[in-house]
Enzyme design. Structure first.
Site, mmCIF file in Angstrom:
data_model
loop_
_atom_site.group_PDB
_atom_site.id
_atom_site.type_symbol
_atom_site.label_atom_id
_atom_site.label_comp_id
_atom_site.label_asym_id
_atom_site.label_seq_id
_atom_site.Cartn_x
_atom_site.Cartn_y
_atom_site.Cartn_z
ATOM 1 N N ARG A 21 64.729 40.736 29.487
ATOM 2 C CA ARG A 21 63.382 40.339 29.091
ATOM 3 C C ARG A 21 63.052 40.868 27.698
ATOM 4 N NH1 ARG A 21 59.721 40.061 34.525
ATOM 5 N NH2 ARG A 21 61.357 39.258 35.878
ATOM 6 N N SER A 137 55.041 37.563 57.004
ATOM 7 C CA SER A 137 54.885 37.382 55.564
ATOM 8 C C SER A 137 55.435 36.032 55.119
ATOM 9 C CB SER A 137 55.621 38.516 54.838
ATOM 10 O OG SER A 137 55.563 38.375 53.442
ATOM 11 N N SER A 189 51.772 31.610 42.475
ATOM 12 C CA SER A 189 51.717 31.667 41.019
ATOM 13 C C SER A 189 52.824 30.919 40.308
ATOM 14 C CB SER A 189 51.726 33.124 40.561
ATOM 15 O OG SER A 189 52.939 33.770 40.930
ATOM 16 N N HIS A 217 45.380 34.487 42.195
ATOM 17 C CA HIS A 217 45.405 33.369 41.247
ATOM 18 C C HIS A 217 44.335 32.327 41.553
ATOM 19 C CE1 HIS A 217 48.980 34.622 39.022
ATOM 20 N NE2 HIS A 217 49.405 35.090 40.176
ATOM 21 N N LYS A 248 42.829 38.647 35.848
ATOM 22 C CA LYS A 248 43.184 37.263 35.541
ATOM 23 C C LYS A 248 41.904 36.495 35.201
ATOM 24 C CE LYS A 248 47.669 37.292 37.810
ATOM 25 N NZ LYS A 248 47.811 38.753 37.895
ATOM 26 N N THR A 278 44.006 58.597 39.366
ATOM 27 C CA THR A 278 42.746 58.580 38.629
ATOM 28 C C THR A 278 42.100 57.202 38.743
ATOM 29 O OG1 THR A 278 43.570 60.231 37.074
ATOM 30 C CG2 THR A 278 41.720 58.891 36.341
#
Length: 407
Positions: A21, A137, A189, A217, A248, A278
């Site tokens: 990438r 799933s 997506s 999305h 998004k 945090t």
């Protein structure tokens, strides 16, 4: 032990099969979205049109959002200084969670540092604490959901993509007394397809299963107030937990889950991913809050975005480009080869000032390499025509077989 050779081989192998990438260095320009500055390898900055942003409605440039963030920085400074439990719960966090719960018609909501973390935390926690839990799933669920399920240690069953019949068969194979969760997405997506939410809820309800819906999305884009596909179809009350993102369509950063107060309290109290990190900066929460409120009250951006998605799809189809005929705003243009996909992307950027990131394995299966186009309300007809012309020109130069493929 010397590790460098091992690491180098991993990188070399990724380069060889097109998985390596490279990041385009982009500088967004406030008020000029979808134009950005691309800092190329020659050190020169060039204005380019971005076609693959997840800032679906341009909320990251919205004047109300930016003003809210500036006010928050002036009032509260940069960070929170702690976890949510130890000095890190800001009034903006509380207001944002209430706004998100209202968006989905749920009792409560909980915000996280990202959508990836919210899936990891919620599924990982619920699957772990429910005794003998079985999680069902969808085959194309996002990596964050897969990792959350894996982390939970619960037994996992994979049902065929968007297939309620196969889901029913798998649920029937499990002891009816076992706790069960059905996890799926509304808009997927990479293919841009939409889940049959009502049918999946029908099956889950027959088997007494909780439902967990990722609307990442879809939030901001669908429904009378932007609550997603479940909002559009009047199904939010049938889904136990709705997960979404602030990064998004809402244009900022962060993720969240919404659902019954008791379940949100359990995740808040037992999720390592929530407890030991945090909290998000107050100005991010303030910006997200402004974005959610704006989207709820102003449907114009999502209407224009939907119109532009249809307009671009028609132009691509008329040009004979291999765009999948999706029912959503996501327009996948199929290439089918990793190196070619990257070469086309590089040529579009260098020759035509158009930025479209190649989508290669492991984000999609090998042989399914593609571009994922995401029109926004701010892309013009001129932008669209220039994109189509550039795709055709680069495709001819690089030998891309552009005949349309069946979806």
């Amino acid at each position: 032990m010397e590790f460098s050779q091992h690491f180098q081989k991993l990188i070399d192998d990724m380069r060889l099969d097109g998985r390596y990438r490279t990041f385009a260095e982009l500088e967004r320009i406030a008020g000029e979205f979808p134009t950005a500055l691309w800092h190329g390898p020659d050190g020169q900055a060039r204005r380019v049109t971005v076609w693959c942003s997840n800032d679906y409605l341009g909320m990251g440039q919205n004047a109300e959002v930016l003003a809210a963030m500036h006010r928050s920085i002036d009032l509260s400074g940069a960070g929170t200084g702690g976890t949510r439990n130890i000095s890190g719960t800001n009034r903006q966090h509380v207001a944002l969670e209430a706004e998100l719960a209202d968006l989905h018609g749920k009792e409560s909501a909980l915000i996280f540092t990202s959508g990836w973390i919210s899936n990891l935390a919620a599924l990982g926690t619920l699957g772990k604490i429910l005794p003998e839990c079985a999680i069902f799933s969808d085959a194309l669920n996002h990596n964050s959901m897969i990792e959350g399920i894996r982390r939970s240690g619960a037994e996992r069953f994979i049902f065929h993509h968007n297939d309620p019949v196969h889901l029913d068969r798998l649920l029937s194979s499990v002891d009816p007394a076992r706790p069960k969760i059905v996890a799926f997405e509304s808009v997927y997506s990479m293919d841009g397809d939409i889940a049959p939410i009502a049918e999946i809820c029908d099956v889950a309800e027959r088997h007494g299963a909780l439902t967990y819906l990722d609307e990442v999305h879809a939030v901001g884009l669908y429904g009378p107030r932007g609550g997603g596909i479940s909002d559009r179809d009047g199904l939010a009350d049938r889904v136990t937990i709705i997960e979404g993102t602030l990064a998004k369509a809402f244009g900022v950063m962060g993720g969240y889950v919404s659902g019954p107060s008791l379940l949100m309290d359990v995740i808040r109290s037992m999720s390592d991913s929530f407890i030991f990190t945090t909290s998000i900066c107050p100005h991010l929460a303030a910006g997200a809050l402004a974005a959610v409120r704006h989207v709820k009250a102003h449907p114009d951006e999502r209407r224009r975005q939907a119109e532009n998605a249809v307009r671009l799809k028609v132009l691509l189809q008329k040009a004979g480009l291999p765009v999948l005929d999706t029912p959503s705003h996501i327009l996948p243009v199929m290439v089918g080869e990793a190196h070619l996909c990257r070469s086309i992307s590089e040529a579009l950027l260098a020759r035509h000032a158009i930025y479209v990131q190649p989508i290669n394995y492991p984000t999609v299966a090998r042989g399914q390499e593609r571009f994922r186009l995401t029109p926004t309300p701010f892309h013009t007809t001129s932008h669209m025509e220039a994109l189509v012309e550039a795709l055709l020109a680069v495709g001819r130069d690089l030998g891309w077989a552009m005949s349309r493929r069946a979806a």
